[in-house]
Design a protein around this motif. Structure first.
Motif, PDB file in Angstrom:
ATOM      1  N   UNK A 170      -4.314 -37.218  28.748  1.00  0.00           N
ATOM      2  CA  UNK A 170      -3.943 -37.560  29.804  1.00  0.00           C
ATOM      3  C   UNK A 170      -3.333 -36.245  30.441  1.00  0.00           C
ATOM      4  N   UNK A 171      -2.329 -35.492  29.451  1.00  0.00           N
ATOM      5  CA  UNK A 171      -0.935 -33.655  29.979  1.00  0.00           C
ATOM      6  C   UNK A 171      -2.088 -33.382  30.126  1.00  0.00           C
ATOM      7  N   UNK A 172      -3.535 -32.950  30.119  1.00  0.00           N
ATOM      8  CA  UNK A 172      -3.843 -31.829  30.225  1.00  0.00           C
ATOM      9  C   UNK A 172      -4.751 -31.559  31.312  1.00  0.00           C
ATOM     10  N   UNK A 213      -5.785 -24.511  45.630  1.00  0.00           N
ATOM     11  CA  UNK A 213      -6.333 -25.143  46.808  1.00  0.00           C
ATOM     12  C   UNK A 213      -6.058 -24.433  47.711  1.00  0.00           C
ATOM     13  N   UNK A 214      -4.262 -25.001  48.091  1.00  0.00           N
ATOM     14  CA  UNK A 214      -3.369 -25.002  49.461  1.00  0.00           C
ATOM     15  C   UNK A 214      -3.519 -23.212  49.080  1.00  0.00           C
ATOM     16  N   UNK A 215      -3.554 -22.859  47.872  1.00  0.00           N
ATOM     17  CA  UNK A 215      -2.755 -21.117  48.306  1.00  0.00           C
ATOM     18  C   UNK A 215      -3.872 -20.406  49.170  1.00  0.00           C
ATOM     19  N   UNK A 229      -2.149 -31.168  34.430  1.00  0.00           N
ATOM     20  CA  UNK A 229      -1.716 -29.722  34.290  1.00  0.00           C
ATOM     21  C   UNK A 229      -2.569 -28.820  35.085  1.00  0.00           C
ATOM     22  N   UNK A 230      -4.270 -29.183  35.062  1.00  0.00           N
ATOM     23  CA  UNK A 230      -5.542 -28.980  35.407  1.00  0.00           C
ATOM     24  C   UNK A 230      -5.752 -29.414  37.174  1.00  0.00           C
ATOM     25  N   UNK A 231      -5.412 -30.751  36.852  1.00  0.00           N
ATOM     26  CA  UNK A 231      -5.256 -31.084  38.742  1.00  0.00           C
ATOM     27  C   UNK A 231      -3.999 -30.483  39.203  1.00  0.00           C
ATOM     28  N   UNK A 232      -2.943 -30.365  38.285  1.00  0.00           N
ATOM     29  CA  UNK A 232      -1.994 -29.836  39.588  1.00  0.00           C
ATOM     30  C   UNK A 232      -2.692 -28.179  40.058  1.00  0.00           C
TER      31      UNK A 232
END
Length: 189
Positions: free
Chosen positions: A41-43, A55-57, A46-49
């Motif tokens: 879950x943690x990884x 995407x925003x950049x 992090x990958x999703x964020x």
């Protein structure tokens, strides 16, 4: 990026520099020792964020190009109004009218780009120094427009339609020149 988004980030950044890519097949083999750490879950979080940040950049670069085009269109309208005023209203030659009208467009374009298109990249030397750097870049397109106007009206057709066509050609070439160099030298990251 230190997450699973590193591949996406690498490809997007290389792609933005104009790098070429080819597909190469790879073989996948079963793991001989240990287990994958990625599907925890943690990884995944992090990958999703990181993917969302990327995407925003990169989405913002498309918005910036749209803003640049809108500013350019506004400057074009300002230039056209002043060109008509000087050429048709005051009967000044097309070449001189083009140069004078472009100065109004340059100033309005600088102010609009500074406050809208590149507001997140404002240069450290705001004010007169940055305006002078900007002016040195865009003055080339003024000379290009004036040169096209002079050659067109003196060596080819000198009708109102063609005068406006020469002006439009100069503006189109100037847009590409200005965006590229402004992005590099004025509002660099």
């Amino acid at each position: 990026s230190k997450s699973g988004a590193v591949c996406t980030e690498l490809v997007l950044k290389l792609q933005s520099t104009g790098a070429n890519f080819v597909e190469v097949g790879v073989n996948h083999y079963p793991r001989l020792h240990g287990s994958s750490q990625f599907f925890k879950f943690k990884r995944l979080k992090e990958t999703f964020i990181e993917e969302l940040r990327l995407y925003m950049e990169f989405k913002n670069e498309y918005i910036r190009r749209l803003e640049f085009l809108l500013v350019g269109f506004t400057s074009l309208v300002i230039q056209a109004i002043f060109f008509e005023l000087f050429y048709l209203g005051l009967k000044i030659t097309p070449t001189i009218s083009s140069i004078i009208a472009d100065q109004f467009a340059i100033l309005s374009s600088y102010v609009l780009n500074e406050s809208i298109t590149f507001s997140d990249r404002k240069a450290h030397n705001l004010g007169l120094r940055n305006l002078l750097k900007y002016y040195l870049i865009v003055i080339f397109s003024t000379f290009l427009q004036a040169g096209l106007m002079y050659i067109g009206t003196n060596y080819f057709v000198n009708s109102i339609f063609f005068v406006h066509l020469y002006l439009l050609l100069g503006i189109i070439v100037g847009i590409f020149w200005n965006y590229t160099l402004q992005n590099i030298f004025i509002w660099k990251r």
